[in-house]
Scaffold this motif. Sequence first.
Motif, short mmCIF file in Angstrom:
data_model
loop_
_atom_site.label_atom_id
_atom_site.label_comp_id
_atom_site.label_asym_id
_atom_site.label_seq_id
_atom_site.Cartn_x
_atom_site.Cartn_y
_atom_site.Cartn_z
N VAL A 32 1.76 57.86 -8.73
CA VAL A 32 2.55 58.13 -9.94
C VAL A 32 3.94 58.64 -9.56
O VAL A 32 4.16 59.15 -8.46
N ILE A 33 4.84 58.46 -10.50
CA ILE A 33 6.17 59.06 -10.40
C ILE A 33 6.17 60.25 -11.34
O ILE A 33 5.89 60.12 -12.54
N LEU A 34 6.44 61.42 -10.79
CA LEU A 34 6.47 62.66 -11.57
C LEU A 34 7.76 62.75 -12.39
O LEU A 34 8.73 62.04 -12.11
N PRO A 35 7.78 63.61 -13.39
CA PRO A 35 8.99 63.77 -14.19
C PRO A 35 10.25 64.10 -13.38
O PRO A 35 11.36 63.77 -13.77
N ASN A 36 10.07 64.74 -12.20
CA ASN A 36 11.22 65.07 -11.35
C ASN A 36 11.61 63.93 -10.40
O ASN A 36 12.49 64.09 -9.55
N GLY A 37 10.93 62.76 -10.52
CA GLY A 37 11.26 61.61 -9.71
C GLY A 37 10.47 61.47 -8.43
O GLY A 37 10.53 60.44 -7.76
N LYS A 56 4.44 58.45 -14.66
CA LYS A 56 4.42 56.99 -14.77
C LYS A 56 3.62 56.43 -13.60
O LYS A 56 3.91 56.70 -12.44
N ILE A 57 2.59 55.64 -13.93
CA ILE A 57 1.75 55.05 -12.89
C ILE A 57 2.47 53.83 -12.31
O ILE A 57 2.90 52.94 -13.05
N VAL A 58 2.61 53.82 -10.99
CA VAL A 58 3.25 52.68 -10.32
C VAL A 58 2.24 51.84 -9.53
O VAL A 58 2.52 50.70 -9.18
#
Length: 179
Positions: free
Chosen positions: A26-31, A6-8
Amino acid sequence: MEIEEKIVKKETLFKGNIFDVRCDTVILPNGRKATRDNLEHCGSCAVFAVTNDNKLVLVKQYRSAIFDVTTELPAGKLDKGNEGRMEAAVRELEEETGYKAGKMVHYFDMLSAVGYCDEVISVYLATNLKRTKQNLDDDEFLNVVEIDIKEFKESVLKGEIRDAKTVAGVMRYCLENNI
């Protein structure tokens, strides 16, 4: 498993004629947070041109990014503005090779370097070629070569032709035509 990032934050670092350089947070799938450097490309086209005697029309061109001469499909970037992909392909074929196609159809789209670039290369198949006049840009220096498809395949297998759009175009053509 979720794999999308997810692009922040998006930050443009450089704006150029052909591409812009962007750094995304970005926020990776692991947070966790990470950064991604990306090129936003204006898009390009390439032409898989086949002569009436079944030879491929290619160009040899010096590429400063790799400090070497490549053998590749005639190609070029889309002019900024309203130029369509087919229009660009028609223009590039004649400018670079001195050929006009009696028939040109969209062949396929490819992604050039998905790890860092959003460039889409639209490849067109050009047949029923008619010789016109080469009309290179002021900063363009290239030689036109015509090569038999079997000879071309050998050059790819030997590593002499390495340009991705060119190899992809020939692979598709060979698969479709059982060559």
